[in-house]
Design an enzyme around this catalytic site. Structure first.
Site, mmCIF file in Angstrom:
data_model
loop_
_atom_site.group_PDB
_atom_site.id
_atom_site.type_symbol
_atom_site.label_atom_id
_atom_site.label_comp_id
_atom_site.label_asym_id
_atom_site.label_seq_id
_atom_site.Cartn_x
_atom_site.Cartn_y
_atom_site.Cartn_z
ATOM 1 N N GLN A 136 0.804 -1.221 0.000
ATOM 2 C CA GLN A 136 0.000 0.000 0.000
ATOM 3 C C GLN A 136 0.835 1.268 0.000
ATOM 4 O O GLN A 136 0.781 2.060 -0.921
ATOM 5 C CB GLN A 136 -0.949 0.010 1.203
ATOM 6 C CG GLN A 136 -1.887 1.219 1.237
ATOM 7 C CD GLN A 136 -2.936 1.105 2.326
ATOM 8 O OE1 GLN A 136 -3.052 0.081 2.992
ATOM 9 N NE2 GLN A 136 -3.720 2.139 2.516
ATOM 10 N N ASP A 137 1.621 1.467 1.059
ATOM 11 C CA ASP A 137 2.336 2.718 1.276
ATOM 12 C C ASP A 137 3.771 2.390 1.682
ATOM 13 O O ASP A 137 3.990 1.425 2.411
ATOM 14 C CB ASP A 137 1.624 3.491 2.397
ATOM 15 C CG ASP A 137 1.930 4.970 2.407
ATOM 16 O OD1 ASP A 137 1.942 5.562 1.320
ATOM 17 O OD2 ASP A 137 2.140 5.530 3.497
ATOM 18 N N TYR A 139 7.305 2.358 3.722
ATOM 19 C CA TYR A 139 7.675 2.598 5.123
ATOM 20 C C TYR A 139 8.089 4.064 5.277
ATOM 21 O O TYR A 139 8.730 4.630 4.380
ATOM 22 C CB TYR A 139 8.831 1.693 5.535
ATOM 23 C CG TYR A 139 8.507 0.218 5.545
ATOM 24 C CD1 TYR A 139 7.491 -0.283 6.358
ATOM 25 C CD2 TYR A 139 9.224 -0.688 4.763
ATOM 26 C CE1 TYR A 139 7.205 -1.645 6.388
ATOM 27 C CE2 TYR A 139 8.947 -2.047 4.793
ATOM 28 C CZ TYR A 139 7.932 -2.511 5.600
ATOM 29 O OH TYR A 139 7.646 -3.866 5.627
ATOM 30 N N HIS A 140 7.750 4.671 6.393
ATOM 31 C CA HIS A 140 7.998 6.107 6.561
ATOM 32 C C HIS A 140 9.079 6.425 7.583
ATOM 33 O O HIS A 140 9.240 7.565 7.996
ATOM 34 C CB HIS A 140 6.694 6.815 6.955
ATOM 35 C CG HIS A 140 5.999 6.192 8.127
ATOM 36 N ND1 HIS A 140 6.356 6.450 9.417
ATOM 37 C CD2 HIS A 140 4.978 5.286 8.182
ATOM 38 C CE1 HIS A 140 5.583 5.758 10.239
ATOM 39 N NE2 HIS A 140 4.725 5.039 9.507
ATOM 40 N N PHE A 150 7.251 -4.093 1.405
ATOM 41 C CA PHE A 150 7.586 -4.979 2.524
ATOM 42 C C PHE A 150 9.085 -5.085 2.791
ATOM 43 O O PHE A 150 9.486 -5.635 3.818
ATOM 44 C CB PHE A 150 6.999 -6.386 2.328
ATOM 45 C CG PHE A 150 5.500 -6.436 2.378
ATOM 46 C CD1 PHE A 150 4.829 -6.316 3.592
ATOM 47 C CD2 PHE A 150 4.746 -6.583 1.218
ATOM 48 C CE1 PHE A 150 3.443 -6.353 3.646
ATOM 49 C CE2 PHE A 150 3.353 -6.615 1.266
ATOM 50 C CZ PHE A 150 2.703 -6.495 2.482
ATOM 51 N N HIS A 260 -3.896 -9.264 5.712
ATOM 52 C CA HIS A 260 -2.575 -8.632 5.714
ATOM 53 C C HIS A 260 -1.704 -9.271 6.808
ATOM 54 O O HIS A 260 -2.212 -9.667 7.862
ATOM 55 C CB HIS A 260 -2.749 -7.132 5.983
ATOM 56 C CG HIS A 260 -1.542 -6.324 5.660
ATOM 57 N ND1 HIS A 260 -0.501 -6.150 6.557
ATOM 58 C CD2 HIS A 260 -1.200 -5.618 4.547
ATOM 59 C CE1 HIS A 260 0.417 -5.387 6.012
ATOM 60 N NE2 HIS A 260 0.033 -5.055 4.795
ATOM 61 N N SER A 262 0.095 -7.907 8.907
ATOM 62 C CA SER A 262 0.238 -7.021 10.057
ATOM 63 C C SER A 262 -0.092 -7.761 11.345
ATOM 64 O O SER A 262 -0.952 -8.651 11.360
ATOM 65 C CB SER A 262 -0.711 -5.823 9.900
ATOM 66 O OG SER A 262 -0.940 -5.187 11.136
ATOM 67 N N SER A 265 -3.791 -8.405 12.138
ATOM 68 C CA SER A 265 -4.664 -9.333 11.408
ATOM 69 C C SER A 265 -4.025 -10.681 11.102
ATOM 70 O O SER A 265 -4.700 -11.582 10.594
ATOM 71 C CB SER A 265 -5.111 -8.689 10.084
ATOM 72 O OG SER A 265 -3.979 -8.324 9.296
ATOM 73 N N ARG A 268 -5.689 -14.010 11.645
ATOM 74 C CA ARG A 268 -7.015 -14.243 11.067
ATOM 75 C C ARG A 268 -6.947 -14.903 9.687
ATOM 76 O O ARG A 268 -7.897 -14.812 8.921
ATOM 77 C CB ARG A 268 -7.790 -12.922 10.986
ATOM 78 C CG ARG A 268 -8.020 -12.257 12.335
ATOM 79 C CD ARG A 268 -9.217 -11.324 12.312
ATOM 80 N NE ARG A 268 -9.104 -10.279 11.313
ATOM 81 C CZ ARG A 268 -8.609 -9.062 11.552
ATOM 82 N NH1 ARG A 268 -8.166 -8.762 12.766
ATOM 83 N NH2 ARG A 268 -8.563 -8.150 10.605
#
Length: 296
Positions: A136-137, A139-140, A150, A260, A262, A265, A268
């Protein structure tokens, strides 16, 4: 002088007579003539020379925009990727996007560094892509993002999501062991496209470059792969990636999806999904060399 109301009453039906719809009634014909008089002429008021001049001006403007955009494309986006995505570079949104990122870099710290935004295009030829993992985005945090979703540069420790990916690999792929770093370049060189939906971000501000045009560009990447290659394996982790991959032709390609990785989640459905071994099985069925997931 007879008024309009009196004139229309002249055409009213006599008592006991039914009114019929007639396209030839005087009132209707008068209305048609009035509308016809108001309609614009079908011919152009411009001369052929003027029309040609307008066409040339539009073409010149398009070429100027393309030239300005070409100057904004980082030089590290070259080869087959530049050719395949050439149409995007001449579109207004891409020029605006590049200008936005340039402004952002002049005021803020932006990741990844400019020369690493398109790292995902440097690892293999676009025609040699076999597996696509959508993120998605970027790493910041400092030193993390380097143009592969990733993945983080050495010696930065692997983030939690990547640690969970390694845990799944250790149970899914025989002989896999934690590489001791988070750099996934070894996968990318084998044809695993590690593509984020958004390719830049401000330091410590996740999603700060969302909805600025990157999504349209990376949609074009996915679309090209979907339409021009066969037997790809798309790995979609989480609702965002699954939405971005919703247009994939599942008759031409394979799609593996789950939650995901993460920590929020991962329990799951990510642990135990076996996406890495399944991807290799699908590649072999398509006559392609499987990925050595341990080659990091």
């Amino acid at each position: 002088m007879i008024g309009q109301k009196s004139l229309l009453s002249f055409f009213a039906p006599l008592p006991g007579e039914k009114r019929t719809r007639s396209s030839n009634s005087p009132a209707r014909e008068a209305c048609k003539r009035s509308k016809a008089d108001e309609a614009p002429p079908s011919w152009s008021p411009l001369t052929p020379e003027q029309l040609e001049r307008i066409r040339k001006n539009k073409e010149a403007a398009r070429q100027r925009l393309a030239a300005r955009t070409a100057n904004l494309i980082p030089p590290d986006l070259t080869g087959s990727w530049r050719v395949a995505l050439a149409e995007e570079f001449s579109k207004p949104y891409f020029a605006e996007l590049m200008a936005f990122v340039t402004r952002e870099r002049s005021h803020y710290t932006v990741y990844p560094p400019a020369q690493q935004v398109f790292t995902w295009t440097q690892m293999c030829d676009i025609h040699n892509v076999k597996v696509i993992i959508l993120g998605q985005d970027p790493y910041h945090g400092p030193g993390q993002a380097h143009g592969l979703c990733f993945s983080v540069q050495r010696p930065v420790p692997p983030p939690p999501s990547l640690e969970n990916i390694y845990k799944e690999l250790s149970t899914d792929i025989k002989g896999f062991s934690h590489p001791g770093h988070g750099d996934l370049t070894g996968w990318a060189k084998q044809g695993v496209l590690l593509l984020n939906a958004v390719l830049t971000v401000r330091m410590h501000q996740p999603n700060s470059h969302k909805d600025r045009g990157w999504e349209q560009f990376t949609d074009a990447v996915v679309s090209w792969l979907n339409k021009n290659l066969e037997g790809l394996v798309f790995i979609l982790w989480g609702a965002y990636a699954q939405k971005k991959g919703s247009s994939i032709d599942r008759k031409r390609h394979h799609v593996l999806q789950t939650v995901h990785p993460s920590p929020l989640s991962v329990h799951r459905g990510f642990f135990g999904c076996k996406h890495f071994s399944k991807a290799n099985e699908l590649l072999e069925k398509s006559g392609k060399k499987p990925i050595d997931w341990g080659a990091l």
